[in-house]
Write a protein that holds these residues in place. Structure first.
Motif, PDB file in Angstrom:
ATOM      1  N   ALA A   1       0.916  -1.179  -0.059  1.00 21.81           N
ATOM      2  CA  ALA A   1       0.064   0.047  -0.149  1.00 21.81           C
ATOM      3  C   ALA A   1       0.960   1.355  -0.045  1.00 21.81           C
ATOM      4  CB  ALA A   1      -0.885   0.085   1.217  1.00 21.81           C
ATOM      5  N   LEU A   2       2.024   1.249   0.720  1.00 22.75           N
ATOM      6  CA  LEU A   2       2.772   2.281   0.666  1.00 22.75           C
ATOM      7  C   LEU A   2       3.407   2.548  -0.682  1.00 22.75           C
ATOM      8  CD1 LEU A   2       5.051   1.633   4.094  1.00 22.75           C
ATOM      9  CD2 LEU A   2       2.843   3.064   3.732  1.00 22.75           C
ATOM     10  N   ASN A   3       3.779   1.424  -1.338  1.00 26.63           N
ATOM     11  CA  ASN A   3       4.245   1.746  -2.756  1.00 26.63           C
ATOM     12  C   ASN A   3       3.139   2.186  -3.861  1.00 26.63           C
ATOM     13  OD1 ASN A   3       6.774   0.684  -1.951  1.00 26.63           O
ATOM     14  ND2 ASN A   3       6.166  -1.442  -2.513  1.00 26.63           N
ATOM     15  N   VAL A   4       1.924   1.625  -3.550  1.00 25.74           N
ATOM     16  CA  VAL A   4       0.796   2.248  -4.400  1.00 25.74           C
ATOM     17  C   VAL A   4       0.399   3.445  -4.316  1.00 25.74           C
ATOM     18  CG1 VAL A   4      -1.440   1.465  -5.341  1.00 25.74           C
ATOM     19  CG2 VAL A   4       0.153  -0.225  -5.079  1.00 25.74           C
ATOM     20  N   PHE A   5       0.268   3.862  -3.047  1.00 20.53           N
ATOM     21  CA  PHE A   5      -0.148   5.104  -2.594  1.00 20.53           C
ATOM     22  C   PHE A   5       0.756   6.036  -1.777  1.00 20.53           C
ATOM     23  CE2 PHE A   5      -3.860   2.084  -2.768  1.00 20.53           C
ATOM     24  CZ  PHE A   5      -4.731   3.075  -3.375  1.00 20.53           C
ATOM     25  N   PRO A   6       2.020   6.619  -2.448  1.00 15.98           N
ATOM     26  CA  PRO A   6       2.968   7.025  -1.723  1.00 15.98           C
ATOM     27  C   PRO A   6       2.657   8.273  -0.748  1.00 15.98           C
ATOM     28  CG  PRO A   6       2.856   7.772  -3.991  1.00 15.98           C
ATOM     29  CD  PRO A   6       1.826   6.723  -3.942  1.00 15.98           C
TER      30      PRO A   6
END
Length: 283
Positions: A272-277
């Motif tokens: 999720a951190l990668n997809v939603f920076p």
């Protein structure tokens, strides 16, 4: 384990209220969210912006773009959202408002409702939205698969259409909501082939924890397990509930059951951190 729920709803939609009351038995309210998500160690939830008007109800061609979240006047502090798009109302004024909204800290992505609106992902109407997403480094989230309304049109929500956009816009991050279910094997190929495409595992069951347990004793999820194995890259998947369509606790256990233990931190948090920076600054 800290958990990010990458797909919830926090909008005043009649069908969501009805499902919460009759099927999932959850308290679909501010207080209900705070209690249920707090008890299950959800540190952040991403709500999908959607609104409905008195004229039609969801999917609502009269709703403005961009759509936000309106379940309560006060929003829980750990709820952010993706701005929802109604392609019927996407003129220059709407695009200007979208650009203003996506610069807010709490707006972390853009949601396009394939199937609910009869436009393919590669329709030219969405090109200005993709341009804004790339300018501001936000992901595009697509509804894919079955629609939670008989008025939806399934050919527009088939996951293969995402491949067209993924190839044209290689520098744009894409998340397929619901892993294209029931066309999960097609969705798996799109995820496998394209470095910029991810999928959330939300909304695969509607109802209660008992419903999940009963289905797991059958072959109902065989197609899903096949697709997950085909993709063979669990770092491409995100946990999501589709709350209020399912309670949080049994859905966490369900996703834990169908994903290998060594990838749980990725599925439930890291990806999720990668997809939603933008959410990194909120945690």
């Amino acid at each position: 384990m800290k958990i990010i729920d990458a797909h919830i709803h926090y909008s005043n939609i009649n069908s969501f209220h009805k499902t919460a009351c009759d099927l999932s038995k959850v308290d679909y309210s501010y207080d209900g969210y705070v209690k249920e998500f707090g008890e299950n160690n959800i540190v952040l939830s991403i709500a999908m912006g959607v609104t409905e008007t008195a004229e039609e109800g969801f999917p609502d061609s009269a709703a403005p773009s961009p759509m936000g979240i309106d379940l309560s006047e006060k929003v829980p502090p750990n709820v952010v959202y993706c701005a929802g798009i109604n392609p019927y109302h996407l003129d220059e004024i709407a695009l200007q408002k979208l650009e203003r909204d996506i610069q807010k800290p709490e707006c972390v992505g853009i949601k396009i409702y394939l199937g609910y609106y009869p436009f393919y992902a590669y329709d030219e109407v969405y090109e200005p939205v993709y341009a804004l997403a790339k300018t501001y480094g936000l992901p595009i989230v697509y509804h894919t698969g079955d629609t939670y309304s008989e008025r939806g049109r399934l050919r527009f929500s088939h996951p293969l259409a995402i491949d067209e956009v993924a190839v044209k816009h290689r520098d744009m991050t894409i998340m397929m909501a619901h892993f294209g279910d029931p066309w999960v094997l097609d969705a798996a190929e799109v995820v496998y082939k394209n470095h910029n495409v991810y999928a959330d595992l939300s909304g695969l069951v509607v109802g209660t924890g008992t419903d999940i347990t009963s289905l797991q004793k059958t072959r109902f999820f065989d197609h899903l397990l096949h697709a997950l194995t085909f993709t063979n890259n669990y770092k491409k998947f995100l946990f999501g509930t589709d709350w209020p369509l399912i309670p949080v606790q049994p859905y966490i256990k369900f996703i834990q059951d169908i994903t290998p233990d060594e990838y749980h931190e990725d599925v439930f948090y890291n990806t999720a951190l990668n997809v939603f920076p933008k959410i990194k600054q909120l945690l």
